[in-house]
Design an enzyme around this catalytic site. Structure first.
Site, PDB file in Angstrom:
ATOM      1  N   HIS A   1       0.861  -1.184   0.000  1.00  0.00           N
ATOM      2  CA  HIS A   1       0.000   0.000   0.000  1.00  0.00           C
ATOM      3  C   HIS A   1       0.892   1.227   0.000  1.00  0.00           C
ATOM      4  O   HIS A   1       1.678   1.439   0.919  1.00  0.00           O
ATOM      5  CB  HIS A   1      -0.926   0.018   1.220  1.00  0.00           C
ATOM      6  N   CYS A   2       0.767   2.030  -1.036  1.00  0.00           N
ATOM      7  CA  CYS A   2       1.630   3.198  -1.207  1.00  0.00           C
ATOM      8  C   CYS A   2       0.879   4.453  -0.772  1.00  0.00           C
ATOM      9  O   CYS A   2      -0.118   4.826  -1.408  1.00  0.00           O
ATOM     10  CB  CYS A   2       2.070   3.316  -2.661  1.00  0.00           C
TER      11      CYS A   2
END
Length: 226
Positions: free
Chosen positions: A119-120
Site C-alpha cells: 500500500h503506497c
C-alpha cells in the site's frame, strides 16, 4: 469491461498526494519560467527542450492520478471460483473471503487485493495486479522528470558545462543477494514479465498511461513461483 474507480478515504494518503501535486505544480510553473523560457530567448536551448519537459510533466501527473484512482485488483464479495482452480484459492483470516493465492489483505483499504505488492501512501492506493503497470509508469516518468529537472538546474547554475556521468550499475552485494533467490525459481524472459504486468506485449504501449490494461494468461508454473 469498464474502468473501476477506487477511492481510498485516508487523510494520511491525501496529505502525501497533496504534497506530491504541490511539488509537481511548483516545478511545472517554476522551471520553465526561470530556466527554459529565458534560455530559449537567449538561444541556449531549442523549443524541443521545452516540449520534452512539458511532455514528461504531463505523463508524470497522468500516471499519478490514474494509479491513485485505478482499481488495484479488489476481489468481489462473492467471487466465482472455477472448479479447476479451487485448489489455488484460500480463505482470508481477516475478511473471511475466498481469495486466490498471492492475494493479500490491505488494512488501509479494508479488503483483499490480487497480487498485492504494497500500500503506497504517495498514491493513496494499493499496488496490485490491475494498477502495477501504472505504478511502474509513475516511477519511470518521475525519475525522468526529476533527472531532467536536475540537469536543467545544473546547466542553469554552471552555464551549461559538460555534465559528469555517473555509473548506476548494480553493486556486487546486490547481485549476490539476488542470485541465491533466483536459482530456486524458474526463469522466464523479462519481456514476458513486463508484458504480464502492463497487460500487453506491445512495448510502446508500456509507456502510455491513457489506456486500459488487459490481463494476460500466465502459465501456472510461472505464477506460483513469482
Amino acid at each position: 469491461m469498464g474502468r473501476r474507480i477506487h477511492f481510498v478515504v485516508d487523510p494520511q494518503g491525501w496529505c502525501c498526494m497533496g504534497l506530491i501535486i504541490f511539488v509537481w505544480l511548483y516545478n511545472t510553473i517554476f522551471i520553465p519560467k526561470v530556466i527554459l523560457f529565458p534560455h530559449y530567448e537567449e538561444g541556449h536551448i531549442s523549443v524541443v527542450a521545452i516540449f520534452c519537459y512539458y511532455f514528461c510533466s504531463l505523463f508524470c501527473i497522468a500516471s499519478l492520478l490514474r494509479a491513485s484512482v485505478a482499481d488495484p485488483g479488489k476481489l468481489p464479495e462473492n467471487p466465482k471460483i472455477p472448479i479447476t482452480e479451487r485448489e489455488y484459492w484460500e480463505l482470508c483470516n481477516k475478511c473471511n473471503m475466498m481469495r486466490p493465492k498471492r492475494s493479500h489483505h490491505c488494512s488501509r483499504c479494508g479488503h483483499c487485493v490480487r497480487r498485492m505488492d504494497h500500500h503506497c501512501p504517495w498514491i493513496n492506493n494499493c499496488v496490485g495486479e490491475d494498477n502495477h503497470w501504472l505504478f511502474l509508469q509513475l516511477c519511470f516518468y518521475t525519475q525522468i522528470l526529476s533527472s531532467y529537472t536536475l540537469i536543467l538546474d545544473f546547466c542553469h547554475y554552471y552555464y551549461f558545462l559538460p555534465l559528469k556521468k555517473e555509473n548506476w550499475d548494480t553493486t556486487s552485494i546486490e547481485k549476490m543477494s539476488n542470485c541465491c533467490e533466483d536459482i530456486s525459481r524458474p526463469q522466464k524472459p523479462w519481456q514476458q514479465t513486463f508484458s504480464e504486468v502492463f497487460g500487453t506485449r506491445w512495448k510502446i504501449l508500456w509507456f502510455i498511461p491513457f489506456r486500459q490494461r488487459q490481463p494476460l494468461r500466465v502459465p501456472y508454473h510461472f505464477a506460483s513461483h513469482i
